[in-house]
Design a protein around this motif. Structure first.
Motif, mmCIF file in Angstrom:
data_model
loop_
_atom_site.group_PDB
_atom_site.id
_atom_site.type_symbol
_atom_site.label_atom_id
_atom_site.label_comp_id
_atom_site.label_asym_id
_atom_site.label_seq_id
_atom_site.Cartn_x
_atom_site.Cartn_y
_atom_site.Cartn_z
ATOM 1 N N THR A 77 0.903 4.066 -2.864
ATOM 2 C CA THR A 77 0.689 5.468 -2.510
ATOM 3 C C THR A 77 1.824 6.337 -3.042
ATOM 4 O O THR A 77 1.589 7.430 -3.573
ATOM 5 N N GLN A 130 1.560 9.348 -5.682
ATOM 6 C CA GLN A 130 2.101 10.677 -5.359
ATOM 7 C C GLN A 130 3.074 11.154 -6.433
ATOM 8 O O GLN A 130 3.068 12.322 -6.812
ATOM 9 N N ALA A 171 0.838 -1.206 0.000
ATOM 10 C CA ALA A 171 0.000 0.000 0.000
ATOM 11 C C ALA A 171 0.873 1.256 0.000
ATOM 12 O O ALA A 171 0.573 2.225 -0.710
ATOM 13 N N GLU A 172 1.948 1.230 0.771
ATOM 14 C CA GLU A 172 2.846 2.382 0.784
ATOM 15 C C GLU A 172 3.517 2.579 -0.574
ATOM 16 O O GLU A 172 3.684 3.715 -1.028
#
Length: 123
Positions: free
Chosen positions: A103, A107, A99-100
């Protein structure tokens, strides 16, 4: 990381220790749940993202299987519960890492779009 594992195990010891006697069926149910948890961690790519937790889950699962061979049902339940917790932890850490990464990718895309609009390259 070690603190999280210690806290999880500290909560499990009273739970497992409070059982007066565990029967074969209960121990086998715990073992099946542990096996499922470890398999789920493997599917979640925990070998890549949480190898230490996955390795610990495998060790605990092996201990549970050896205890089952010895018909030590209380030990089966204890080791199975530990394997399940470590498997769940490995899965959670793996999902968190993915998930990071997703993300961060989003970004970067947003940053690229904003940089393009700042330079007057808006579509």
């Amino acid at each position: 990381m070690n603190i999280v594992r210690s806290l999880l195990l500290a909560t499990l010891i009273p739970i497992c220790g409070s059982a007066q006697a565990i029967d074969r069926d209960g121990a086998q149910l715990e073992l099946a749940q542990a096996t499922t948890s470890v398999q789920a961690a493997e599917r979640d790519d925990a070998a890549r993202y949480a190898p230490a937790d996955l390795a610990e889950a495998h060790v605990m699962l092996d201990q549970a299987l050896h205890a089952a061979d010895d018909r030590a049902w209380m030990e089966v339940a204890i080791y199975s519960e530990r394997a399940k917790v470590n498997g769940d932890l490995a899965s959670a850490r793996s999902r968190q890492q993915r998930a990071e990464a997703a993300t961060a990718e989003i970004q970067r895309g947003l940053d690229a779009l904003q940089a393009g609009t700042v330079n007057g390259d808006a579509p």
